[in-house]
Design a protein around this motif. Sequence first.
Motif, PDB file in Angstrom:
ATOM      1  N   GLY A 168       0.830  -1.227   0.239  1.00  0.00           N
ATOM      2  CA  GLY A 168      -0.006  -0.030   0.017  1.00  0.00           C
ATOM      3  C   GLY A 168       0.691   1.300   0.012  1.00  0.00           C
ATOM      4  N   VAL A 169       2.295   1.155  -0.186  1.00  0.00           N
ATOM      5  CA  VAL A 169       2.944   2.323  -0.141  1.00  0.00           C
ATOM      6  C   VAL A 169       3.868   2.718  -1.312  1.00  0.00           C
ATOM      7  CG1 VAL A 169       4.939   3.228   1.335  1.00  0.00           C
ATOM      8  CG2 VAL A 169       2.986   1.818   2.333  1.00  0.00           C
ATOM      9  N   LYS A 170       4.616   1.718  -1.913  1.00  0.00           N
ATOM     10  CA  LYS A 170       5.262   1.941  -2.930  1.00  0.00           C
ATOM     11  C   LYS A 170       4.884   1.601  -4.369  1.00  0.00           C
ATOM     12  CE  LYS A 170       9.818   1.118  -0.544  1.00  0.00           C
ATOM     13  NZ  LYS A 170      11.128   1.049  -0.571  1.00  0.00           N
ATOM     14  N   PRO A 171       4.670   2.591  -5.038  1.00  0.00           N
ATOM     15  CA  PRO A 171       3.782   2.560  -6.372  1.00  0.00           C
ATOM     16  C   PRO A 171       5.030   2.045  -7.515  1.00  0.00           C
ATOM     17  CG  PRO A 171       4.180   4.670  -6.202  1.00  0.00           C
ATOM     18  CD  PRO A 171       4.786   4.068  -4.727  1.00  0.00           C
ATOM     19  N   GLY A 172       4.494   1.343  -8.444  1.00  0.00           N
ATOM     20  CA  GLY A 172       5.306   0.741  -9.760  1.00  0.00           C
ATOM     21  C   GLY A 172       4.430   0.101 -10.560  1.00  0.00           C
ATOM     22  N   VAL A 173       4.950  -0.596 -11.492  1.00  0.00           N
ATOM     23  CA  VAL A 173       4.414  -1.355 -12.468  1.00  0.00           C
ATOM     24  C   VAL A 173       4.894  -2.803 -12.421  1.00  0.00           C
ATOM     25  CG1 VAL A 173       4.286  -1.659 -15.074  1.00  0.00           C
ATOM     26  CG2 VAL A 173       4.508   0.386 -14.258  1.00  0.00           C
ATOM     27  N   GLY A 190      16.035  -5.590 -12.407  1.00  0.00           N
ATOM     28  CA  GLY A 190      15.387  -6.906 -12.667  1.00  0.00           C
ATOM     29  C   GLY A 190      16.235  -8.201 -12.784  1.00  0.00           C
ATOM     30  N   GLU A 191      17.335  -8.130 -12.531  1.00  0.00           N
ATOM     31  CA  GLU A 191      18.365  -9.172 -12.332  1.00  0.00           C
ATOM     32  C   GLU A 191      18.899  -9.505 -11.010  1.00  0.00           C
ATOM     33  OE1 GLU A 191      22.562 -10.192 -13.938  1.00  0.00           O
ATOM     34  OE2 GLU A 191      21.384  -9.142 -15.407  1.00  0.00           O
ATOM     35  N   VAL A 192      18.636 -10.802 -10.494  1.00  0.00           N
ATOM     36  CA  VAL A 192      19.036 -11.253  -9.325  1.00  0.00           C
ATOM     37  C   VAL A 192      20.123 -12.246  -9.303  1.00  0.00           C
ATOM     38  CG1 VAL A 192      18.199 -11.965  -6.998  1.00  0.00           C
ATOM     39  CG2 VAL A 192      16.770 -10.502  -8.260  1.00  0.00           C
ATOM     40  N   GLU A 193      21.202 -12.363  -8.840  1.00  0.00           N
ATOM     41  CA  GLU A 193      22.158 -13.118  -8.505  1.00  0.00           C
ATOM     42  C   GLU A 193      22.622 -13.883 -10.182  1.00  0.00           C
ATOM     43  OE1 GLU A 193      20.584 -15.913  -5.821  1.00  0.00           O
ATOM     44  OE2 GLU A 193      20.941 -14.464  -4.010  1.00  0.00           O
ATOM     45  N   GLY A 194      22.415 -12.926 -11.072  1.00  0.00           N
ATOM     46  CA  GLY A 194      22.936 -13.521 -12.584  1.00  0.00           C
ATOM     47  C   GLY A 194      21.483 -13.897 -13.174  1.00  0.00           C
ATOM     48  N   GLN A 219      13.077  -6.478 -17.236  1.00  0.00           N
ATOM     49  CA  GLN A 219      14.077  -5.270 -17.547  1.00  0.00           C
ATOM     50  C   GLN A 219      13.532  -4.117 -17.155  1.00  0.00           C
ATOM     51  OE1 GLN A 219      17.050  -5.427 -19.467  1.00  0.00           O
ATOM     52  NE2 GLN A 219      17.158  -3.216 -19.020  1.00  0.00           N
ATOM     53  N   CYS A 220      14.447  -3.263 -16.460  1.00  0.00           N
ATOM     54  CA  CYS A 220      13.931  -1.907 -16.045  1.00  0.00           C
ATOM     55  C   CYS A 220      14.979  -1.193 -16.039  1.00  0.00           C
ATOM     56  CB  CYS A 220      13.207  -1.996 -14.623  1.00  0.00           C
ATOM     57  SG  CYS A 220      13.834  -2.441 -13.299  1.00  0.00           S
ATOM     58  N   SER A 221      14.975   0.178 -15.631  1.00  0.00           N
ATOM     59  CA  SER A 221      16.024   1.019 -15.565  1.00  0.00           C
ATOM     60  C   SER A 221      17.100   0.754 -14.515  1.00  0.00           C
ATOM     61  CB  SER A 221      15.350   2.296 -14.901  1.00  0.00           C
ATOM     62  OG  SER A 221      16.307   3.468 -14.633  1.00  0.00           O
ATOM     63  N   GLU A 222      18.228   1.091 -15.200  1.00  0.00           N
ATOM     64  CA  GLU A 222      19.508   0.743 -14.389  1.00  0.00           C
ATOM     65  C   GLU A 222      19.756   1.480 -12.935  1.00  0.00           C
ATOM     66  OE1 GLU A 222      21.889  -1.796 -15.015  1.00  0.00           O
ATOM     67  OE2 GLU A 222      20.674  -2.294 -16.786  1.00  0.00           O
ATOM     68  N   ASP A 223      18.825   2.390 -12.755  1.00  0.00           N
ATOM     69  CA  ASP A 223      19.049   3.152 -11.340  1.00  0.00           C
ATOM     70  C   ASP A 223      18.196   2.510 -10.113  1.00  0.00           C
ATOM     71  OD1 ASP A 223      16.509   3.750 -12.354  1.00  0.00           O
ATOM     72  OD2 ASP A 223      16.694   5.846 -12.111  1.00  0.00           O
ATOM     73  N   HIS A 224      18.338   1.234 -10.060  1.00  0.00           N
ATOM     74  CA  HIS A 224      17.640   0.496  -8.859  1.00  0.00           C
ATOM     75  C   HIS A 224      16.359   0.712  -8.649  1.00  0.00           C
ATOM     76  CE1 HIS A 224      21.615  -0.863  -7.653  1.00  0.00           C
ATOM     77  NE2 HIS A 224      21.961   0.091  -7.917  1.00  0.00           N
ATOM     78  N   ARG A 225      15.430   0.547  -9.745  1.00  0.00           N
ATOM     79  CA  ARG A 225      14.155   0.675  -9.725  1.00  0.00           C
ATOM     80  C   ARG A 225      13.462  -0.751  -9.521  1.00  0.00           C
ATOM     81  NH1 ARG A 225      11.723   5.996 -11.250  1.00  0.00           N
ATOM     82  NH2 ARG A 225      13.426   7.138 -11.832  1.00  0.00           N
ATOM     83  N   GLY A 226      14.249  -1.789  -9.658  1.00  0.00           N
ATOM     84  CA  GLY A 226      13.628  -3.220  -9.588  1.00  0.00           C
ATOM     85  C   GLY A 226      13.503  -3.698  -8.245  1.00  0.00           C
ATOM     86  N   CYS A 231       6.347 -10.965  -7.116  1.00  0.00           N
ATOM     87  CA  CYS A 231       5.997  -9.921  -8.139  1.00  0.00           C
ATOM     88  C   CYS A 231       7.219  -9.182  -8.348  1.00  0.00           C
ATOM     89  CB  CYS A 231       5.045  -9.149  -7.864  1.00  0.00           C
ATOM     90  SG  CYS A 231       3.394 -10.039  -7.414  1.00  0.00           S
ATOM     91  N   GLY A 232       7.541  -9.306  -9.591  1.00  0.00           N
ATOM     92  CA  GLY A 232       8.791  -8.157  -9.854  1.00  0.00           C
ATOM     93  C   GLY A 232       8.224  -6.968 -10.170  1.00  0.00           C
ATOM     94  N   ILE A 233       8.681  -6.033  -9.893  1.00  0.00           N
ATOM     95  CA  ILE A 233       8.191  -4.716  -9.750  1.00  0.00           C
ATOM     96  C   ILE A 233       9.220  -3.562 -10.337  1.00  0.00           C
ATOM     97  CG2 ILE A 233       6.846  -2.576  -8.823  1.00  0.00           C
ATOM     98  CD1 ILE A 233       5.697  -5.069  -6.944  1.00  0.00           C
ATOM     99  N   GLU A 234       8.808  -2.638 -11.142  1.00  0.00           N
ATOM    100  CA  GLU A 234       9.674  -1.426 -11.626  1.00  0.00           C
ATOM    101  C   GLU A 234       8.996  -0.364 -10.658  1.00  0.00           C
ATOM    102  OE1 GLU A 234      11.643   1.165 -15.380  1.00  0.00           O
ATOM    103  OE2 GLU A 234       9.958  -0.594 -15.539  1.00  0.00           O
ATOM    104  N   LEU A 235       9.638   0.159  -9.767  1.00  0.00           N
ATOM    105  CA  LEU A 235       9.244   1.261  -9.068  1.00  0.00           C
ATOM    106  C   LEU A 235       9.266   2.448  -9.711  1.00  0.00           C
ATOM    107  CD1 LEU A 235      11.000   0.239  -5.746  1.00  0.00           C
ATOM    108  CD2 LEU A 235       8.743   0.213  -6.215  1.00  0.00           C
ATOM    109  N   ASP A 236       8.358   3.419  -9.189  1.00  0.00           N
ATOM    110  CA  ASP A 236       8.298   4.780  -9.995  1.00  0.00           C
ATOM    111  C   ASP A 236       9.489   5.550  -9.676  1.00  0.00           C
ATOM    112  OD1 ASP A 236       5.913   4.073 -10.969  1.00  0.00           O
ATOM    113  OD2 ASP A 236       4.774   5.354  -9.494  1.00  0.00           O
ATOM    114  N   GLU A 237      10.022   5.399  -8.311  1.00  0.00           N
ATOM    115  CA  GLU A 237      11.226   6.262  -7.873  1.00  0.00           C
ATOM    116  C   GLU A 237      12.399   5.114  -7.660  1.00  0.00           C
ATOM    117  OE1 GLU A 237      11.313   9.360  -7.276  1.00  0.00           O
ATOM    118  OE2 GLU A 237       9.374   9.124  -7.721  1.00  0.00           O
ATOM    119  N   PRO A 238      13.553   5.612  -7.658  1.00  0.00           N
ATOM    120  CA  PRO A 238      14.720   4.511  -7.368  1.00  0.00           C
ATOM    121  C   PRO A 238      14.976   4.213  -6.194  1.00  0.00           C
ATOM    122  CG  PRO A 238      15.628   6.793  -8.033  1.00  0.00           C
ATOM    123  CD  PRO A 238      14.163   6.961  -7.903  1.00  0.00           C
ATOM    124  N   GLU A 239      13.985   3.465  -5.609  1.00  0.00           N
ATOM    125  CA  GLU A 239      14.105   2.693  -4.168  1.00  0.00           C
ATOM    126  C   GLU A 239      14.353   1.219  -4.191  1.00  0.00           C
ATOM    127  OE1 GLU A 239      10.405   4.253  -2.874  1.00  0.00           O
ATOM    128  OE2 GLU A 239      11.224   6.260  -2.401  1.00  0.00           O
TER     129      GLU A 239
END
Length: 69
Positions: A11-16, A44-48, A53-60, A31-39
Amino acid sequence: MQIGDRVLISGVKPGVLRYLGNVHFAEGEWCGIELDEPEGKHNGEVEGKKYFQCSEDHRGIFAPSFKVV
């Protein structure tokens, strides 16, 4: 929920929603989510393993499906 839906984590962090299913690092449905903010923790990659796919600025981030609406 469907891929591409707008969602909220706890109910707090919005994304897609970018991924829905099993993951190699935990049991249950996640659920793998691309957050609206870089939080997030990754792009989108975990342990290789690339789940989505999402932004490289830590939105996944992953969250158990029961915490996502």
